[in-house]
Design an enzyme around this catalytic site. Sequence first.
Site, mmCIF file in Angstrom:
data_model
loop_
_atom_site.group_PDB
_atom_site.id
_atom_site.type_symbol
_atom_site.label_atom_id
_atom_site.label_comp_id
_atom_site.label_asym_id
_atom_site.label_seq_id
_atom_site.Cartn_x
_atom_site.Cartn_y
_atom_site.Cartn_z
ATOM 1 N N SER A 148 36.915 42.769 36.080
ATOM 2 C CA SER A 148 38.296 42.365 35.801
ATOM 3 C C SER A 148 38.527 40.871 35.727
ATOM 4 C CB SER A 148 39.239 42.973 36.839
ATOM 5 O OG SER A 148 39.521 44.311 36.504
ATOM 6 N N TYR B 63 48.370 48.051 39.591
ATOM 7 C CA TYR B 63 47.250 47.577 38.784
ATOM 8 C C TYR B 63 46.889 48.615 37.726
ATOM 9 C CZ TYR B 63 42.977 44.907 37.952
ATOM 10 O OH TYR B 63 41.991 44.139 37.393
ATOM 11 N N ASN C 91 44.376 49.016 34.342
ATOM 12 C CA ASN C 91 43.415 48.606 33.331
ATOM 13 C C ASN C 91 43.911 48.940 31.929
ATOM 14 O OD1 ASN C 91 41.073 47.575 34.915
ATOM 15 N ND2 ASN C 91 41.137 49.632 35.775
ATOM 16 N N GLY D 51 36.678 40.736 40.024
ATOM 17 C CA GLY D 51 36.342 41.863 39.165
ATOM 18 C C GLY D 51 35.359 42.794 39.836
#
Length: 396
Positions: free
Chosen positions: A79, A182, A184, A327
Amino acid sequence: MFVTHLGMAAAVLAAAITAAPGYDRGDLRRDAERIVAAGATGMQVRVTGEGGSMVATAGVADVRTKSPVPPNGYFRIGSSNKAFVATVVLQLVGEEKLSLDDTADRWLPGLIKGHGNDGRKITVRHLLQHTSGIVDDYPFPTAIASSREYRRHRYDTYTPRQVVSRAMRHRPAFAPGKGWSYANTGYAVLGLIIEKATGRPWHAEVERRVVKPLGLTHTRWPGRSAGLPRPHARGYSVFKTGEGFVDTTRHRDADASGGLISTTADLDRFFTALLGGELLRPAQLAEMRTTVPVAKELRRIWPGARYGLGLMRRPLPCGGTYSGHGGDILGYSTRTGVTADGKRSIVVSVSTERFDSTERALRLEAAVDRLVNRALCDAGQQGSVTGNRGRAGAAV
């Protein structure tokens, strides 16, 4: 157990420490070795201050051959990729090619809809900030929860539109702008918006606008390749107690939420350039650094953590703050940070992800957090040190 690019964020323990005056190469070596002792196979770290950089490695690159971790090795950045994507989006904002207030539907009509999801109400800002309410569908690509799933699905690929379509099977966590979660999938959408606005894929724009101007010669998009360039430490995952380290180096994950491969030197150059104003105009950098509180459960683990536009800010135990983006991706964990005054920075790559128990994950994260806090509170002297010796790491 499901795993996102944020990794074990919900199981992270913020280490409460005091500042470490005179933090030097010996301190860095010892803190690196503590990370391995906490349950990692290997790690590498780069700390940069006014006097130059210190580099350390510890553990092994390959549990079979016991080869050393290369101090300049490639790894999957997970990330941390989001900061690259956010930079491109904000450059486009500065060029007036899009707006933070544009809706997703303005660029991608009809993509976000169903089960209460509505792209007419979700803005570019919401997507960058994780305040869109979109919920990831699991298993997210390479969000693999067992060695069996890894063997079966490591080469699966999904288009960004497929990722979004799967997420639309779920109701949003909250109305856009009314919470923080969060996602993605939000960055998969941003990748598509970049492509629509420029006519080129997100990774091509990252290369043109960030990688080449900064001379990041070791940062690349893997495409359909499942391997890593040499040199590199192999990535390992521990899925369950008693199974041991599973080599999860090879897999496919090249999307906008976490696809790039890089090195500690390149990531250090990127984050210091970004936060130093080399990539964004002042107005857009100010937008990026304007933060909101993260989810309540994460604030309990990371006290004071706040999220901007593709950037996270955390307080330092010695005073002040640092910004960056971590990440977590199968086999690799990355932590980055630049102090508010820009005088110190750090990039850590741990070549192990632990999912076998919350306790072990907490212990490993706390060891990493300790190193980050101590190093940024006093970057120490220039130099290079490695924590192991042996042959060069093997190729995938």
